[in-house]
Design a protein around this motif. Sequence first.
Motif, PDB file in Angstrom:
ATOM      1  N   LEU A 182      39.255  83.936  40.828  1.00 12.89           N
ATOM      2  CA  LEU A 182      37.245  84.454  40.605  1.00 12.89           C
ATOM      3  C   LEU A 182      36.327  83.977  42.033  1.00 12.89           C
ATOM      4  CD1 LEU A 182      36.347  83.271  37.164  1.00 12.89           C
ATOM      5  CD2 LEU A 182      37.191  85.456  37.825  1.00 12.89           C
ATOM      6  N   ALA A 183      36.892  81.892  42.744  1.00 16.03           N
ATOM      7  CA  ALA A 183      36.241  81.887  44.088  1.00 16.03           C
ATOM      8  C   ALA A 183      36.456  83.167  45.007  1.00 16.03           C
ATOM      9  CB  ALA A 183      36.313  80.774  43.874  1.00 16.03           C
ATOM     10  N   ALA A 184      37.645  83.652  45.236  1.00 18.80           N
ATOM     11  CA  ALA A 184      37.691  84.509  45.872  1.00 18.80           C
ATOM     12  C   ALA A 184      37.699  86.131  45.882  1.00 18.80           C
ATOM     13  CB  ALA A 184      39.204  84.546  45.973  1.00 18.80           C
ATOM     14  N   ARG A 185      37.006  86.076  44.779  1.00 21.75           N
ATOM     15  CA  ARG A 185      37.111  87.633  44.682  1.00 21.75           C
ATOM     16  C   ARG A 185      35.773  87.291  44.823  1.00 21.75           C
ATOM     17  NH1 ARG A 185      35.794  91.517  45.300  1.00 21.75           N
ATOM     18  NH2 ARG A 185      35.961  93.724  44.288  1.00 21.75           N
ATOM     19  N   TRP A 186      34.488  86.851  43.949  1.00 24.68           N
ATOM     20  CA  TRP A 186      33.402  86.921  43.897  1.00 24.68           C
ATOM     21  C   TRP A 186      32.573  85.648  45.015  1.00 24.68           C
ATOM     22  CZ3 TRP A 186      32.947  84.348  38.538  1.00 24.68           C
ATOM     23  CH2 TRP A 186      33.002  84.944  37.638  1.00 24.68           C
ATOM     24  N   LEU A 187      32.879  84.871  45.632  1.00 22.33           N
ATOM     25  CA  LEU A 187      32.537  83.947  46.612  1.00 22.33           C
ATOM     26  C   LEU A 187      32.920  84.713  48.749  1.00 22.33           C
ATOM     27  CD1 LEU A 187      32.181  80.427  45.049  1.00 22.33           C
ATOM     28  CD2 LEU A 187      30.223  82.544  46.048  1.00 22.33           C
ATOM     29  N   HIS A 188      34.169  85.087  48.677  1.00 18.28           N
ATOM     30  CA  HIS A 188      34.939  85.979  49.847  1.00 18.28           C
ATOM     31  C   HIS A 188      35.128  87.717  50.204  1.00 18.28           C
ATOM     32  CE1 HIS A 188      35.093  81.381  50.632  1.00 18.28           C
ATOM     33  NE2 HIS A 188      35.470  81.534  49.315  1.00 18.28           N
ATOM     34  N   GLY A 189      34.900  88.268  49.021  1.00 16.05           N
ATOM     35  CA  GLY A 189      35.250  89.271  48.371  1.00 16.05           C
ATOM     36  C   GLY A 189      36.746  89.794  48.622  1.00 16.05           C
ATOM     37  N   ARG A 190      37.975  88.739  48.789  1.00 14.70           N
ATOM     38  CA  ARG A 190      38.970  88.718  48.736  1.00 14.70           C
ATOM     39  C   ARG A 190      39.374  89.277  46.813  1.00 14.70           C
ATOM     40  NH1 ARG A 190      40.988  83.669  50.509  1.00 14.70           N
ATOM     41  NH2 ARG A 190      42.708  84.139  49.297  1.00 14.70           N
ATOM     42  N   SER A 191      40.779  90.317  47.196  1.00 15.30           N
ATOM     43  CA  SER A 191      41.618  90.703  46.173  1.00 15.30           C
ATOM     44  C   SER A 191      41.821  89.028  45.072  1.00 15.30           C
ATOM     45  CB  SER A 191      42.553  91.487  46.518  1.00 15.30           C
ATOM     46  OG  SER A 191      43.326  90.989  46.957  1.00 15.30           O
ATOM     47  N   PHE A 192      41.957  89.273  44.335  1.00  7.90           N
ATOM     48  CA  PHE A 192      43.323  88.213  43.534  1.00  7.90           C
ATOM     49  C   PHE A 192      44.255  88.113  44.099  1.00  7.90           C
ATOM     50  CE2 PHE A 192      41.108  88.850  38.677  1.00  7.90           C
ATOM     51  CZ  PHE A 192      40.103  87.577  39.613  1.00  7.90           C
ATOM     52  N   GLY A 193      44.743  89.308  44.471  1.00  6.18           N
ATOM     53  CA  GLY A 193      46.788  89.315  45.254  1.00  6.18           C
ATOM     54  C   GLY A 193      46.483  88.732  46.751  1.00  6.18           C
ATOM     55  N   SER A 194      45.306  88.843  47.066  1.00  2.00           N
ATOM     56  CA  SER A 194      46.074  87.894  48.227  1.00  2.00           C
ATOM     57  C   SER A 194      45.655  86.822  48.580  1.00  2.00           C
ATOM     58  CB  SER A 194      44.218  88.366  49.183  1.00  2.00           C
ATOM     59  OG  SER A 194      42.968  87.064  48.423  1.00  2.00           O
ATOM     60  N   VAL A 195      45.304  85.994  47.146  1.00  2.79           N
ATOM     61  CA  VAL A 195      45.401  84.123  47.028  1.00  2.79           C
ATOM     62  C   VAL A 195      46.859  83.896  46.606  1.00  2.79           C
ATOM     63  CG1 VAL A 195      45.375  81.988  46.080  1.00  2.79           C
ATOM     64  CG2 VAL A 195      43.485  84.123  45.871  1.00  2.79           C
ATOM     65  N   PHE A 196      48.019  84.653  46.309  1.00  2.00           N
ATOM     66  CA  PHE A 196      49.435  84.680  46.619  1.00  2.00           C
ATOM     67  C   PHE A 196      50.218  85.230  47.270  1.00  2.00           C
ATOM     68  CE2 PHE A 196      47.714  85.605  42.214  1.00  2.00           C
ATOM     69  CZ  PHE A 196      47.767  84.763  41.762  1.00  2.00           C
ATOM     70  N   GLY A 197      49.640  86.425  48.291  1.00  3.69           N
ATOM     71  CA  GLY A 197      50.762  86.423  49.434  1.00  3.69           C
ATOM     72  C   GLY A 197      51.553  87.779  48.494  1.00  3.69           C
TER      73      GLY A 197
END
Length: 295
Positions: free
Chosen positions: A84-99
């Motif tokens: 949620l932090a990656a999506r809401w605060l950094h504009g990133r997709s969930f999948g970007s956290v995994f690779g």
Amino acid sequence: MYPAHEAFVAPARTRPEIWRLLLGLGLIILVYVIGIAGVFGALVVTSGFDGAQAWMGRMTTGGTPTSALLTLSTFIGMGLGPLLAARWLHGRSFGSVFGPLVPLLQQFAIALMICGTVYAVFALLPSGDAPQPNLEFNLWISFLPLALVAILIQTGAEEVLFRGYLQQQLAARFASPWVWMILPSGLFALGHYQPQIMGENAWAVVAAVGLFAILAADLTAKTGNIGAAWGFHFANNCVAILFLAMDGPLSGLALYTVPFAPMDTVNLRPLIYQDMIITLATWAAIRFSVTRGRG
């Protein structure tokens, strides 16, 4: 040193501000707490308020199979928070956290197979003290499927937070591995500091966990996803939680326990150092296997 890491970190570079990371950590803590509250709420519904309080007390030790499973279930919030932090605060997709998904699954499987092989070899070596039976085998087998899922969630949550979100966001802001590798690893290790349980062994455990965390961070940086680190972590925790646990927190799912107390420095300290050697050997084998031909 880590060309694959550049692609892994790239999504975090669009919004790398430290204030966003700090807000993200606050959000992660909030979601984690809400997750624990959700578990408590589910227990209230199924067992009543007094029963829920009793279950929460059992969860502090995880000395029975069900209480250990409930403890592991609280990590769902820890895994959801970074996404949620990656999506809401950094504009990133969930999948970007995994690779990337396909390499992640492949390298998870490779790490799991290597760990299984290394641990099996070391298990065959003679040891001084025989482990003590903890759970009756049929009961252990009945809990095994849920336990594997719970450990997959628990280790995945920690990898998403420490080797995914934190490592990426710090690397997006700081070029030095001394920041993006060592800082998350130090936080991960300090989270395992339990002097009330481990006594004089507490800092040796922190050192062992810190070593694992640095090696997992290296695997993530070398491969550009959390798959190898996750497989390494999953296999390690399966052994420590399901097969041979210390008689203490999260021992409720173990088939066997070690035959001495967590505060026993004479017997346990050498095993901690031996575990660090096994960790290094396993990491080296995984690193070689998942990076062959990549330089």
